[in-house]
Design a protein around this motif. Structure first.
Motif, short mmCIF file in Angstrom:
data_model
loop_
_atom_site.label_atom_id
_atom_site.label_comp_id
_atom_site.label_asym_id
_atom_site.label_seq_id
_atom_site.Cartn_x
_atom_site.Cartn_y
_atom_site.Cartn_z
N ARG A 61 -6.67 13.51 4.50
CA ARG A 61 -6.26 11.07 4.33
C ARG A 61 -7.72 10.66 4.37
O ARG A 61 -7.24 9.66 3.49
CB ARG A 61 -4.80 10.99 5.15
N PHE A 62 -8.94 11.14 5.42
CA PHE A 62 -10.01 10.13 5.22
C PHE A 62 -10.28 10.16 3.49
O PHE A 62 -11.02 9.85 3.69
CB PHE A 62 -11.07 11.37 6.26
N ILE A 63 -10.25 12.03 3.30
CA ILE A 63 -11.19 11.30 1.68
C ILE A 63 -9.95 10.99 0.29
O ILE A 63 -10.32 10.38 -0.24
CB ILE A 63 -10.73 13.40 1.31
N GLU A 64 -8.74 10.77 0.84
CA GLU A 64 -8.61 9.71 -0.74
C GLU A 64 -8.58 9.00 -0.15
O GLU A 64 -8.53 8.40 -1.49
CB GLU A 64 -6.69 10.35 0.05
N ARG A 65 -8.38 8.29 0.83
CA ARG A 65 -9.25 6.78 1.02
C ARG A 65 -10.36 6.77 0.51
O ARG A 65 -10.62 5.72 0.06
CB ARG A 65 -9.27 6.14 2.61
N ALA A 66 -11.20 7.61 0.66
CA ALA A 66 -12.60 7.73 0.16
C ALA A 66 -12.36 7.15 -0.85
O ALA A 66 -13.07 6.35 -2.48
CB ALA A 66 -13.33 9.10 0.83
N TYR A 89 -1.07 1.85 -11.14
CA TYR A 89 -1.46 0.51 -10.34
C TYR A 89 -2.30 0.97 -8.66
O TYR A 89 -1.20 0.65 -8.26
CB TYR A 89 -0.73 -0.64 -10.07
N PRO A 90 -3.28 1.06 -8.05
CA PRO A 90 -3.57 1.39 -7.31
C PRO A 90 -2.67 0.79 -5.93
O PRO A 90 -2.46 0.45 -5.47
CB PRO A 90 -5.13 1.86 -7.19
N GLU A 91 -2.91 -1.02 -6.43
CA GLU A 91 -2.25 -2.32 -5.24
C GLU A 91 -0.85 -1.57 -4.98
O GLU A 91 -0.69 -2.57 -4.01
CB GLU A 91 -2.65 -3.02 -5.88
N GLY A 92 -0.25 -0.97 -5.74
CA GLY A 92 1.14 -0.46 -5.53
C GLY A 92 2.54 -2.30 -5.97
O GLY A 92 3.19 -2.19 -5.95
N LYS A 113 -3.27 1.82 -2.10
CA LYS A 113 -2.90 2.44 -1.97
C LYS A 113 -3.19 3.77 -2.29
O LYS A 113 -3.69 4.62 -3.62
CB LYS A 113 -1.52 2.33 -2.38
N THR A 114 -3.11 5.21 -1.48
CA THR A 114 -3.77 6.31 -1.35
C THR A 114 -2.75 7.00 -2.21
O THR A 114 -3.78 8.34 -2.83
CB THR A 114 -3.67 7.18 -0.74
N GLY A 115 -1.83 7.42 -2.75
CA GLY A 115 -1.22 8.06 -4.09
C GLY A 115 -1.68 8.28 -5.23
O GLY A 115 -1.56 10.00 -5.68
N LEU A 116 -2.42 7.14 -5.53
CA LEU A 116 -2.96 7.69 -7.06
C LEU A 116 -4.30 8.74 -6.22
O LEU A 116 -4.48 9.57 -7.29
CB LEU A 116 -3.89 6.29 -7.93
N ALA A 117 -4.25 8.65 -5.73
CA ALA A 117 -5.83 9.53 -5.11
C ALA A 117 -5.66 10.90 -4.83
O ALA A 117 -6.09 11.76 -5.11
CB ALA A 117 -6.90 9.36 -3.27
N TYR A 151 -3.58 -4.51 1.81
CA TYR A 151 -2.28 -4.33 0.78
C TYR A 151 -1.64 -5.36 0.44
O TYR A 151 -1.30 -7.23 1.44
CB TYR A 151 -1.55 -3.36 0.88
N ALA A 152 -1.53 -5.91 -0.96
CA ALA A 152 -1.03 -6.87 -1.68
C ALA A 152 1.42 -7.28 -0.74
O ALA A 152 0.88 -8.53 -1.33
CB ALA A 152 -0.81 -7.22 -2.97
N ALA A 153 1.41 -6.05 -0.90
CA ALA A 153 3.21 -5.69 -0.58
C ALA A 153 3.22 -6.60 1.17
O ALA A 153 3.98 -7.40 1.57
CB ALA A 153 3.10 -4.86 -0.52
N SER A 154 2.03 -6.39 1.93
CA SER A 154 1.84 -7.47 3.26
C SER A 154 1.96 -8.66 3.13
O SER A 154 2.03 -9.08 4.15
CB SER A 154 0.79 -6.27 3.93
N LEU A 155 1.02 -8.96 2.41
CA LEU A 155 0.72 -10.26 1.83
C LEU A 155 1.91 -10.64 1.83
O LEU A 155 2.29 -11.97 1.87
CB LEU A 155 -0.29 -10.46 1.33
#
Length: 236
Positions: free
Chosen positions: A190-195, A117-120, A132-136, A216-220
């Motif tokens: 990190r720029f590629i991971e974000r892309a 789940y990329p949203e974390g 989040k960029t972990g999946l990428a 980020y959902a966690a921040s909200l």
């Protein structure tokens, strides 16, 4: 053995009755070999309905709290989540996140399907949140395809905080695999991971029809959580 027993005999028939699930795009999941299923996350039931509708076994990363309970309830919970393919991870810091990525890589190297789940965390309001960029990072390291997955209406069957499921019609949509071979050798940037992450989230937005929110959902959740109750000062 227990995974298939839960899927076909113990839980599966009940889930089918409650959710009357349908699936589209099943042909986009390879019959063999590793892949990451990148899904939106609306409810705990996402991790039950996706494996129910896919023929191959799927492994998920699950918060370690599911495996650390005490007493009879804790023992049952630990056994159950292990039996259905959940892998415990500690989400408390950077080192913990590294351990989670290592666990995911291990399953992919063994040729398995990894659900992530990329949203974390679960969406607090049904919208799609920043990934989040972990999946990428894992996708770039391993070179495996990323397959977007839309879970629809699971939050109606399993609203946040609910214990008893409510009947709802569940849909699962499997998108076409995303290949990031063009970024070969660029992992760690990190720029590629974000892309890569943003491309995955765009595909999920198209597939789910959810409104996208660039935080980020966690921040909200942290901002809207009720303030901790202050402890009274001790008498001097």
């Amino acid at each position: 053995m227990w995974y298939w027993a839960f899927k076909h005999v113990l839980l599966g028939p009940i889930l089918r009755l409650l959710g009357r699930p349908t699936i589209e795009g099943l042909e986009n999941i390879p019959a063999r070999g590793p892949a990451i299923l990148a899904s939106n996350h609306l409810a705990v039931m996402d991790s039950f309905y996706l494996p129910l509708m896919v023929n191959r076994r799927i492994y998920f990363l699950a918060k370690s709290e599911y495996f650390t309970g005490t007493g009879l309830k804790g023992a049952f919970q630990r056994w159950f989540f292990t039996a259905v393919g959940q892998i415990p991870i500690d989400r408390s810091g950077a080192e913990a996140a590294s351990g989670a990525l290592t666990a995911a890589r291990r399953q992919l190297e063994a040729g398995q399907l990894m659900g992530m789940y990329p949203e974390g965390t679960r969406s607090p309001d049904g919208r799609l949140y920043k990934g989040k960029t972990g999946l990428a990072r894992i996708a770039l390291d391993t070179g495996v395809p990323v397959i977007p997955v839309a879970m629809i209406n699971t939050e109606k069957l399993n609203p946040p905080g609910s214990v008893i499921p409510r009947p709802a019609r569940i849909s699962v949509k499997i998108g076409k695999p995303l290949n990031f071979a063009r970024y070969e050798g660029m992992q760690g940037n990190r720029f590629i991971e974000r892309a890569v992450t943003d491309e995955i989230m765009y595909e999920l937005m198209q597939l789910t029809g959810q409104q996208y929110v660039d935080i980020y959902a966690a921040s909200l959740k942290k901002k809207t959580a009720p303030p901790a109750e202050e402890k009274p000062a001790s008498a001097a």
